[in-house]
Write a protein that holds these residues in place. Structure first.
Motif, PDB file in Angstrom:
ATOM      1  N   TYR A   1      -6.616 -32.086  14.576  1.00 58.68           N
ATOM      2  CA  TYR A   1      -6.370 -31.500  15.520  1.00 58.68           C
ATOM      3  C   TYR A   1      -6.441 -29.828  15.497  1.00 58.68           C
ATOM      4  CZ  TYR A   1      -4.045 -35.179  18.091  1.00 58.68           C
ATOM      5  OH  TYR A   1      -2.945 -36.503  18.907  1.00 58.68           O
ATOM      6  N   SER A   2      -6.574 -29.527  14.394  1.00 60.63           N
ATOM      7  CA  SER A   2      -6.702 -27.748  14.017  1.00 60.63           C
ATOM      8  C   SER A   2      -8.370 -27.901  13.465  1.00 60.63           C
ATOM      9  CB  SER A   2      -6.116 -27.585  12.716  1.00 60.63           C
ATOM     10  OG  SER A   2      -5.857 -28.702  11.510  1.00 60.63           O
ATOM     11  N   GLU A   3      -9.043 -29.352  13.601  1.00 62.18           N
ATOM     12  CA  GLU A   3      -9.995 -29.474  12.756  1.00 62.18           C
ATOM     13  C   GLU A   3     -11.413 -29.293  13.827  1.00 62.18           C
ATOM     14  OE1 GLU A   3     -10.637 -32.462   9.467  1.00 62.18           O
ATOM     15  OE2 GLU A   3     -13.366 -32.625  10.236  1.00 62.18           O
ATOM     16  N   THR A   4     -10.796 -30.634  15.091  1.00 62.85           N
ATOM     17  CA  THR A   4     -11.355 -30.695  16.565  1.00 62.85           C
ATOM     18  C   THR A   4     -10.973 -29.215  17.174  1.00 62.85           C
ATOM     19  OG1 THR A   4     -10.189 -32.941  16.956  1.00 62.85           O
ATOM     20  CG2 THR A   4     -11.321 -31.155  18.791  1.00 62.85           C
ATOM     21  N   LYS A   5     -10.301 -27.953  16.783  1.00 65.29           N
ATOM     22  CA  LYS A   5      -9.693 -26.911  17.575  1.00 65.29           C
ATOM     23  C   LYS A   5     -10.933 -26.029  16.915  1.00 65.29           C
ATOM     24  CE  LYS A   5      -6.727 -24.193  19.966  1.00 65.29           C
ATOM     25  NZ  LYS A   5      -5.860 -23.674  20.445  1.00 65.29           N
ATOM     26  N   SER A   6     -10.938 -26.410  16.097  1.00 67.05           N
ATOM     27  CA  SER A   6     -11.872 -25.344  14.840  1.00 67.05           C
ATOM     28  C   SER A   6     -13.912 -25.263  16.023  1.00 67.05           C
ATOM     29  CB  SER A   6     -12.165 -25.085  13.407  1.00 67.05           C
ATOM     30  OG  SER A   6     -10.888 -25.481  12.856  1.00 67.05           O
ATOM     31  N   LYS A   7     -14.118 -27.181  15.458  1.00 69.28           N
ATOM     32  CA  LYS A   7     -15.314 -27.341  15.886  1.00 69.28           C
ATOM     33  C   LYS A   7     -15.733 -26.995  16.817  1.00 69.28           C
ATOM     34  CE  LYS A   7     -18.487 -31.415  14.454  1.00 69.28           C
ATOM     35  NZ  LYS A   7     -19.454 -30.436  14.461  1.00 69.28           N
ATOM     36  N   PHE A   8     -15.060 -27.261  18.065  1.00 69.72           N
ATOM     37  CA  PHE A   8     -15.508 -27.843  19.510  1.00 69.72           C
ATOM     38  C   PHE A   8     -14.176 -26.222  20.369  1.00 69.72           C
ATOM     39  CE2 PHE A   8     -16.924 -32.694  18.299  1.00 69.72           C
ATOM     40  CZ  PHE A   8     -17.476 -32.341  18.702  1.00 69.72           C
ATOM     41  N   GLY A   9     -13.356 -26.299  20.266  1.00 68.81           N
ATOM     42  CA  GLY A   9     -12.114 -25.498  20.349  1.00 68.81           C
ATOM     43  C   GLY A   9     -10.672 -25.821  21.467  1.00 68.81           C
ATOM     44  N   GLY A  10     -10.209 -25.759  22.377  1.00 72.33           N
ATOM     45  CA  GLY A  10      -9.539 -26.547  23.004  1.00 72.33           C
ATOM     46  C   GLY A  10      -9.544 -27.604  23.644  1.00 72.33           C
ATOM     47  N   ILE A  11      -8.498 -28.562  23.142  1.00 66.72           N
ATOM     48  CA  ILE A  11      -8.213 -29.855  23.732  1.00 66.72           C
ATOM     49  C   ILE A  11      -8.017 -30.363  25.195  1.00 66.72           C
ATOM     50  CG2 ILE A  11      -7.498 -31.601  23.561  1.00 66.72           C
ATOM     51  CD1 ILE A  11      -7.387 -31.273  20.381  1.00 66.72           C
TER      52      ILE A  11
ATOM     53  N   SER B   1     -20.426 -36.772  19.354  1.00 64.96           N
ATOM     54  CA  SER B   1     -19.489 -37.113  18.376  1.00 64.96           C
ATOM     55  C   SER B   1     -18.887 -36.519  17.284  1.00 64.96           C
ATOM     56  CB  SER B   1     -19.590 -38.802  19.152  1.00 64.96           C
ATOM     57  OG  SER B   1     -19.869 -39.619  17.895  1.00 64.96           O
ATOM     58  N   TYR B   2     -18.004 -36.268  16.964  1.00 70.03           N
ATOM     59  CA  TYR B   2     -17.569 -36.458  15.776  1.00 70.03           C
ATOM     60  C   TYR B   2     -16.374 -37.127  14.958  1.00 70.03           C
ATOM     61  CZ  TYR B   2     -16.340 -33.084  11.833  1.00 70.03           C
ATOM     62  OH  TYR B   2     -16.185 -32.414  10.845  1.00 70.03           O
ATOM     63  N   GLY B   3     -16.369 -37.830  13.646  1.00 71.32           N
ATOM     64  CA  GLY B   3     -15.269 -38.520  13.721  1.00 71.32           C
ATOM     65  C   GLY B   3     -14.313 -37.577  12.421  1.00 71.32           C
ATOM     66  N   ILE B   4     -13.257 -38.379  12.640  1.00 69.15           N
ATOM     67  CA  ILE B   4     -12.027 -37.569  11.435  1.00 69.15           C
ATOM     68  C   ILE B   4     -11.535 -38.701  11.149  1.00 69.15           C
ATOM     69  CG2 ILE B   4     -10.248 -35.871  11.496  1.00 69.15           C
ATOM     70  CD1 ILE B   4     -11.149 -34.198  13.138  1.00 69.15           C
TER      71      ILE B   4
ATOM     72  N   VAL C   1     -16.184 -35.987  22.107  1.00 74.63           N
ATOM     73  CA  VAL C   1     -15.551 -36.573  21.260  1.00 74.63           C
ATOM     74  C   VAL C   1     -15.415 -36.585  20.459  1.00 74.63           C
ATOM     75  CG1 VAL C   1     -14.404 -39.063  21.950  1.00 74.63           C
ATOM     76  CG2 VAL C   1     -15.494 -38.195  23.394  1.00 74.63           C
ATOM     77  N   VAL C   2     -13.503 -36.356  19.510  1.00 72.63           N
ATOM     78  CA  VAL C   2     -13.395 -36.831  18.089  1.00 72.63           C
ATOM     79  C   VAL C   2     -12.812 -38.217  18.215  1.00 72.63           C
ATOM     80  CG1 VAL C   2     -11.735 -35.521  16.473  1.00 72.63           C
ATOM     81  CG2 VAL C   2     -13.705 -34.433  17.501  1.00 72.63           C
ATOM     82  N   ILE C   3     -13.279 -38.926  16.974  1.00 72.65           N
ATOM     83  CA  ILE C   3     -12.558 -39.758  17.573  1.00 72.65           C
ATOM     84  C   ILE C   3     -12.234 -40.177  16.028  1.00 72.65           C
ATOM     85  CG2 ILE C   3     -13.875 -40.949  18.542  1.00 72.65           C
ATOM     86  CD1 ILE C   3     -15.724 -42.138  15.741  1.00 72.65           C
ATOM     87  N   PHE C   4     -10.862 -40.934  15.547  1.00 68.37           N
ATOM     88  CA  PHE C   4     -10.137 -40.982  14.662  1.00 68.37           C
ATOM     89  C   PHE C   4      -9.993 -42.068  14.428  1.00 68.37           C
ATOM     90  CE2 PHE C   4      -5.922 -40.735  13.049  1.00 68.37           C
ATOM     91  CZ  PHE C   4      -5.172 -39.399  12.142  1.00 68.37           C
TER      92      PHE C   4
END
Ligand SMILES: NC(=O)c1ccc[n+]([C@@H]2O[C@H](COP(=O)([O-])OP(=O)(O)OC[C@H]3O[C@@H](n4cnc5c(N)ncnc54)[C@H](OP(=O)(O)O)[C@@H]3O)[C@@H](O)[C@H]2O)c1
Length: 249
Positions: A71-81, A54-57, A33-36
Motif C-alpha cells: 500500500y505504501s508503494e502504491t500510494k507513492s506511485k499513484f496516490g491514494g487508493i 498496471s504495476y506489479g508488486i 491497477v496494482v497487482i500483488f
C-alpha cells in the motif's frame, strides 16, 4: 462509458484467474491497477499483458510487512487508493478427520489472516468513498466434503465484510463480497486432487449448477467492477454471488 476513470485500484492475487480478469476489466474502465502476488515471473507476464496502466508488486499476504509495502508503494506511485480487491485465496482440501495442525495453520493464514490484513493495512490509504471487495465462495453456504477450512475461512470473511462495512461507512467507504461459484481458473489445479478425481468432481459440480457449466473469470470481474464503481453506490455489507445458480437450485 468508463466506470473507473483515474481511479487507483489494488488487486491481491492479480496475476492470474479472477484477479487478472478483474485487472483487465478495471484498466478497460480507466483505472490504474496494482497487482500483488508471490511469483515475480507471473506478475511480469501479467503486467506485460495489462500494459502501462498496471504495476506489479511482489509479496505474500501472510507477511504483514509485504502488505504495508504494497500500500505504501502504491500510494507513492499513484496516490491514494480508491478500490481494493482482496482476492487471494487457496482451496486445498482435506477431511476434518485428516486435517493436521500445519494444514489448518496454512489455510487460515492465507485465506483468513491474509485477507484480514490485506483489508486492515489498506484502511489508512483509502480515499473517501473508496470501495473494498473481498472474494468469498459459494462454499460459504454448503457442506462440501473436504472443504472445512476453505468454507470456514470464506464464511469468516463474509462476516468481516459486514463488520468492515459498519466501521468504514462514516468515511463513505463501501465494503462488499463477491462470491464465485465454480470458475475456470488455475485454482482447480492447485487443490491437490489427482487429475481423474478432479475431472469427476468437475462433472458433478457442473451438473449442480443451474447453467450446467463452469463460469469464466471475466464473468466474476464484471460483478467486481459493478461493486467497485458508483453503479453500486448504495450497496455495502453485501455479498453478490456469481455462481451459475449452484446454491439456488
Ligand atoms: N476458481 C473458483 O472456482 C473459485 C470459486 C470460489 C472462490 N474462489 C476464490 O477466488 C479467489 C481467486 O482465485 P482464482 O480462482 O482466480 O485462483 P488463482 O488463479 O489460483 O488465483 C489466486 C491468486 O492468488 C495468488 N496467491 C496465492 N497465495 C498467495 C499468497 N500467500 N500471497 C500473495 N498472493 C497469493 C496467486 O499467485 P501466486 O501463487 O503467484 O502468489 C494467484 O495469482 C480466491 O480467493 C478463491 O478462493 C475461486
Amino acid at each position: 462509458m468508463e466506470k473507473l476513470t483515474n481511479k487507483v485500484a489494488v488487486i491481491t492475487g492479480g496475476g492470474s484467474g479472477i484477479g487478472l480478469a478483474t485487472a483487465k476489466e478495471f484498466i478497460a474502465n480507466g483505472a490504474k491497477v496494482v497487482i500483488f502476488g508471490r511469483n515475480q515471473q507471473a506478475l511480469d507476464e501479467a503486467t506485460r499483458e495489462l500494459g502501462a496502466m498496471s504495476y506489479g508488486i511482489q509479496g505474500d499476504v501472510t507477511n504483514l510487512t509485504d502488505l504495508e509495502k504494497l500500500y505504501s508503494e502504491t500510494k507513492s506511485k499513484f496516490g491514494g487508493i480508491d478500490v481494493v480487491f482482496v482476492n487471494v485465496g487457496q482451496g486445498k482440501l482435506a477431511p476434518i478427520a485428516e486435517t493436521s495442525e500445519t494444514f489448518f495453520d496454512e489455510m487460515v493464514s492465507v485465506n483468513l489472516k491474509g485477507a484480514y490484513f490485506s483489508l486492515q493495512k489498506a484502511i489508512a490509504h483509502l480515499n473517501p468513498n473508496a470501495s473494498v471487495i473481498i472474494t468469498t465462495s459459494w462454499l460459504n453456504e454448503i457442506g462440501f466434503g473436504g472443504s472445512s477450512l476453505l468454507s470456514a475461512s470464506k464464511a469468516a470473511l463474509r462476516s468481516v465484510v459486514r463488520v468492515a462495512s459498519a466501521e468504514l461507512a462514516p468515511r463513505g467507504i463501501r465494503v462488499n463480497a463477491v462470491s464465485p461459484g465454480p470458475i475456470g481458473t488455475p485454482f482447480w489445479g492447485k487443490i491437490g486432487l489427482p487429475d481423474k478425481i478432479l475431472q469427476g468432481a468437475a462433472e458433478v459440480i457442473t451438473n449442480q449448477t443451474a447453467l450446467k457449466r463452469f463460469g469464466q473469470p471475466e464473468e466474476v470481474a464484471k460483478a467486481v467492477l459493478f461493486l467497485a464503481s458508483t453503479d453500486a453506490s448504495y450497496i455495502t455489507g453485501h455479498e453478490i454471488a456469481v455462481d451459475g445458480g449452484i446454491n439456488q437450485i
